[in-house]
Motif scaffolding. Structure first.
Motif, PDB file in Angstrom:
ATOM      1  N   MET A   1       0.921  -1.039   0.142  1.00 30.26           N
ATOM      2  CA  MET A   1      -0.001  -0.021  -0.023  1.00 30.26           C
ATOM      3  C   MET A   1       1.020   1.279  -0.080  1.00 30.26           C
ATOM      4  SD  MET A   1      -3.564  -0.306   1.455  1.00 30.26           S
ATOM      5  CE  MET A   1      -4.669  -1.528   1.418  1.00 30.26           C
ATOM      6  N   PRO A   2       1.728   1.565  -1.035  1.00 29.82           N
ATOM      7  CA  PRO A   2       2.596   2.590  -1.015  1.00 29.82           C
ATOM      8  C   PRO A   2       1.681   4.122  -0.891  1.00 29.82           C
ATOM      9  CG  PRO A   2       2.216   1.761  -3.449  1.00 29.82           C
ATOM     10  CD  PRO A   2       1.533   0.881  -2.226  1.00 29.82           C
ATOM     11  N   ARG A   3       2.014   4.776   0.081  1.00 31.93           N
ATOM     12  CA  ARG A   3       1.536   6.250   0.135  1.00 31.93           C
ATOM     13  C   ARG A   3       2.416   7.014  -0.785  1.00 31.93           C
ATOM     14  NH1 ARG A   3       1.833   5.246   6.510  1.00 31.93           N
ATOM     15  NH2 ARG A   3       3.706   3.996   5.449  1.00 31.93           N
ATOM     16  N   ILE A   4       1.614   7.671  -1.811  1.00 27.14           N
ATOM     17  CA  ILE A   4       2.297   8.343  -2.595  1.00 27.14           C
ATOM     18  C   ILE A   4       2.090  10.090  -2.611  1.00 27.14           C
ATOM     19  CG2 ILE A   4       2.329   8.791  -5.282  1.00 27.14           C
ATOM     20  CD1 ILE A   4       1.545   5.626  -5.487  1.00 27.14           C
ATOM     21  N   ALA A   5       2.977  10.728  -2.742  1.00 26.93           N
ATOM     22  CA  ALA A   5       2.712  12.370  -3.012  1.00 26.93           C
ATOM     23  C   ALA A   5       3.093  12.689  -4.225  1.00 26.93           C
ATOM     24  CB  ALA A   5       3.757  12.958  -1.981  1.00 26.93           C
ATOM     25  N   ILE A   6       2.074  13.151  -5.084  1.00 24.07           N
ATOM     26  CA  ILE A   6       2.345  13.650  -6.422  1.00 24.07           C
ATOM     27  C   ILE A   6       2.538  15.198  -6.587  1.00 24.07           C
ATOM     28  CG2 ILE A   6       1.401  13.818  -8.778  1.00 24.07           C
ATOM     29  CD1 ILE A   6      -0.495  11.407  -8.186  1.00 24.07           C
ATOM     30  N   VAL A  69      -0.665   8.802 -18.655  1.00 23.95           N
ATOM     31  CA  VAL A  69       0.498   8.184 -18.206  1.00 23.95           C
ATOM     32  C   VAL A  69       0.602   8.014 -16.925  1.00 23.95           C
ATOM     33  CG1 VAL A  69       3.194   8.266 -17.969  1.00 23.95           C
ATOM     34  CG2 VAL A  69       1.965   8.987 -20.124  1.00 23.95           C
ATOM     35  N   ILE A  70       0.011   9.137 -16.152  1.00 30.47           N
ATOM     36  CA  ILE A  70      -0.029   9.175 -14.572  1.00 30.47           C
ATOM     37  C   ILE A  70      -1.267   8.105 -14.164  1.00 30.47           C
ATOM     38  CG2 ILE A  70      -0.748  10.371 -12.785  1.00 30.47           C
ATOM     39  CD1 ILE A  70       2.086  11.217 -13.044  1.00 30.47           C
ATOM     40  N   GLU A  71      -2.482   8.139 -14.850  1.00 27.36           N
ATOM     41  CA  GLU A  71      -3.352   7.420 -14.479  1.00 27.36           C
ATOM     42  C   GLU A  71      -3.017   6.010 -14.624  1.00 27.36           C
ATOM     43  OE1 GLU A  71      -6.855   8.221 -16.902  1.00 27.36           O
ATOM     44  OE2 GLU A  71      -8.370   7.432 -15.377  1.00 27.36           O
ATOM     45  N   GLU A  72      -2.182   5.670 -15.798  1.00 29.30           N
ATOM     46  CA  GLU A  72      -1.877   4.026 -15.818  1.00 29.30           C
ATOM     47  C   GLU A  72      -0.866   3.783 -14.723  1.00 29.30           C
ATOM     48  OE1 GLU A  72      -0.203   3.537 -19.842  1.00 29.30           O
ATOM     49  OE2 GLU A  72      -2.348   4.300 -20.761  1.00 29.30           O
ATOM     50  N   ALA A  73       0.139   4.664 -14.627  1.00 30.06           N
ATOM     51  CA  ALA A  73       1.153   4.374 -13.393  1.00 30.06           C
ATOM     52  C   ALA A  73       0.191   4.187 -12.072  1.00 30.06           C
ATOM     53  CB  ALA A  73       2.037   5.357 -13.445  1.00 30.06           C
ATOM     54  N   LEU A  74      -0.769   4.873 -11.909  1.00 27.94           N
ATOM     55  CA  LEU A  74      -1.464   4.632 -10.494  1.00 27.94           C
ATOM     56  C   LEU A  74      -1.988   3.246 -10.718  1.00 27.94           C
ATOM     57  CD1 LEU A  74      -2.873   8.206  -9.877  1.00 27.94           C
ATOM     58  CD2 LEU A  74      -1.429   7.043  -8.466  1.00 27.94           C
ATOM     59  N   ALA A  75      -2.562   3.083 -11.681  1.00 24.68           N
ATOM     60  CA  ALA A  75      -3.612   1.749 -11.736  1.00 24.68           C
ATOM     61  C   ALA A  75      -2.519   0.555 -11.618  1.00 24.68           C
ATOM     62  CB  ALA A  75      -4.347   1.661 -13.134  1.00 24.68           C
ATOM     63  N   LYS A  76      -1.401   0.595 -11.985  1.00 23.35           N
ATOM     64  CA  LYS A  76      -0.365  -0.615 -12.253  1.00 23.35           C
ATOM     65  C   LYS A  76       0.279  -0.666 -10.687  1.00 23.35           C
ATOM     66  CE  LYS A  76       1.009  -0.903 -17.185  1.00 23.35           C
ATOM     67  NZ  LYS A  76       1.693  -0.274 -18.032  1.00 23.35           N
ATOM     68  N   THR A  77      -0.064   0.544  -9.847  1.00 27.46           N
ATOM     69  CA  THR A  77       0.583   0.234  -8.592  1.00 27.46           C
ATOM     70  C   THR A  77      -0.171  -0.259  -7.667  1.00 27.46           C
ATOM     71  OG1 THR A  77       1.838   2.293  -9.067  1.00 27.46           O
ATOM     72  CG2 THR A  77       1.883   1.745  -6.709  1.00 27.46           C
ATOM     73  N   GLU A  78      -0.100  -1.565  -7.039  1.00 31.05           N
ATOM     74  CA  GLU A  78      -0.865  -2.201  -6.261  1.00 31.05           C
ATOM     75  C   GLU A  78      -1.040  -1.390  -4.924  1.00 31.05           C
ATOM     76  OE1 GLU A  78       0.167  -6.400  -6.026  1.00 31.05           O
ATOM     77  OE2 GLU A  78      -1.469  -6.674  -4.724  1.00 31.05           O
ATOM     78  N   GLY A  79      -2.226  -1.284  -4.835  1.00 30.01           N
ATOM     79  CA  GLY A  79      -2.775  -0.499  -3.330  1.00 30.01           C
ATOM     80  C   GLY A  79      -2.365   0.995  -3.385  1.00 30.01           C
ATOM     81  N   ALA A  80      -2.330   1.666  -4.512  1.00 34.69           N
ATOM     82  CA  ALA A  80      -1.651   2.982  -4.501  1.00 34.69           C
ATOM     83  C   ALA A  80      -2.626   3.960  -3.803  1.00 34.69           C
ATOM     84  CB  ALA A  80      -1.419   3.431  -5.918  1.00 34.69           C
ATOM     85  N   GLU A  81      -2.238   4.493  -2.883  1.00 33.58           N
ATOM     86  CA  GLU A  81      -2.772   5.720  -2.137  1.00 33.58           C
ATOM     87  C   GLU A  81      -2.218   7.087  -2.387  1.00 33.58           C
ATOM     88  OE1 GLU A  81      -3.170   4.657   2.097  1.00 33.58           O
ATOM     89  OE2 GLU A  81      -4.674   2.969   1.445  1.00 33.58           O
ATOM     90  N   VAL A  82      -3.101   7.824  -3.011  1.00 30.34           N
ATOM     91  CA  VAL A  82      -2.199   9.413  -3.039  1.00 30.34           C
ATOM     92  C   VAL A  82      -2.587  10.012  -1.866  1.00 30.34           C
ATOM     93  CG1 VAL A  82      -2.335  11.452  -4.488  1.00 30.34           C
ATOM     94  CG2 VAL A  82      -2.469   9.164  -5.712  1.00 30.34           C
TER      95      VAL A  82
END
Ligand SMILES: NC(=O)c1ccc[n+]([C@@H]2O[C@H](COP(=O)([O-])OP(=O)(O)OC[C@H]3O[C@@H](n4cnc5c(N)ncnc54)[C@H](OP(=O)(O)O)[C@@H]3O)[C@@H](O)[C@H]2O)c1
Length: 260
Positions: A1-6, A69-82
């Motif tokens: 569940m990576p916590r991501i800051a964009i 590109v960003i949307e795809e990267a988020l979709a491919k990151t398992e458990g992505a939480e922005v």
């Protein structure tokens, strides 16, 4: 569940300062920082310097495909939480509207208006309770600005969009904060345009520090505020812009020298 800051505009100025502060832990636990900008070498420098893993997205936010590109990267990151989305990228050029190139005016609208809307829309499904969106507006948003007409109107859009979205998201635990800095010494003033006008405005208003703006913005967002005006005198200007008629504000600006 990576916590991501964009962070958009991560390659320079205020955006780069946000990356630095997030990396230092000021914004709480973040597992990855996704930095967006056009200048690859500057983004790669962040990848090397930061302790937090930084993923560099080198692309032009004026181009719609970039958001896929960003949307795809988020979709491919398992458990992505922005947990933090900072729409900071932007540029502006000073001078008479009719004397600017048509590309400069429409580029400004694309990067300042369309980009935060697109990115917010794409990222929203990945925001969770406790997440914050920070949208960088400007004190130029407080009233229509001659010699900065497109930029000021675009920043007004950012301000209004952010505050309306903040209300829509009430009860979800997701907050939205519009930040309105006054001039800061950044690459912003390297953009082509009317240098005299830029100098006149900065002489009249002075500069504020990039680090202070970024810290105040992160603090305001963590407290759930929907508006952050870091400079106290600009808060007074914001209040005045709500009560004084536009023509009186123009007269006042002529007096302090921000417009001719
Ligand atoms: N400096 C001020 O006086 C001031 C005052 C109020 C508000 N602001 C706002 O603060 C924000 C940050 O600006 P700054 O002062 O930090 O200026 P800056 O140093 O010039 O940084 C602007 C950032 O936006 C990025 N950017 C610009 N156009 C882009 C595009 N088409 N696609 C992707 N990235 C793009 C730039 O990256 P690349 O060049 O690598 O693409 C750069 O990282 C902007 O929204 C600006 O309007 C600035």
């Amino acid at each position: 569940m990576p916590r991501i800051a964009i962070v958009t505009g991560a390659s320079s100025g205020l955006g780069r300062e946000f990356v630095r502060l997030i990396d230092s832990g000021v914004a709480g636990q973040v597992d990855e920082i996704w930095g967006i900008g056009r200048r690859a070498e500057r983004l790669e420098a962040l990848v090397r310097i930061a302790k937090t893993p930084v993923r560099a997205f080198c692309f032009d936010l004026g181009v719609l495909d970039s958001f896929d590109v960003i949307e795809e990267a988020l979709a491919k990151t398992e458990g992505a939480e922005v947990t933090l989305l900072i729409n900071c990228a932007g540029s502006g050029s000073f001078g008479r509207f009719g004397e600017q190139s048509s590309t400069s005016a429409s580029d400004m609208a694309a990067i300042l208006v369309r980009a935060p809307v697109e990115l917010t829309y794409r990222a929203l499904p990945y925001l969770v309770p406790g997440s914050s969106i920070i949208n960088i507006s400007s004190v130029a948003a407080f009233m229509p600005q001659p010699d900065l007409a497109v930029y000021a109107a675009a920043k007004r859009f950012v301000l209004d969009f952010s505050r309306a979205l903040a209300v829509e998201l009430e009860g979800t635990g997701i907050t939205v904060c519009a930040v309105c800095p006054k001039p800061m010494r950044t690459g912003f003033f390297d953009a082509p345009g009317d240098i005299e006008t830029a100098a006149r405005i900065t002489r009249a208003l002075g500069f504020e520090k990039v680090e202070r703006v970024a810290r105040k913005a992160l603090k305001a967002a963590s407290r759930g505020r929907d508006l952050c005006i870091p400079a106290p005198e600009m808060r007074a200007y914001y209040a005045a812009a709500h009560v004084l008629p536009y023509r009186a504000l123009i007269a006042l600006q002529r007096k302090i020298g921000t417009i001719t």
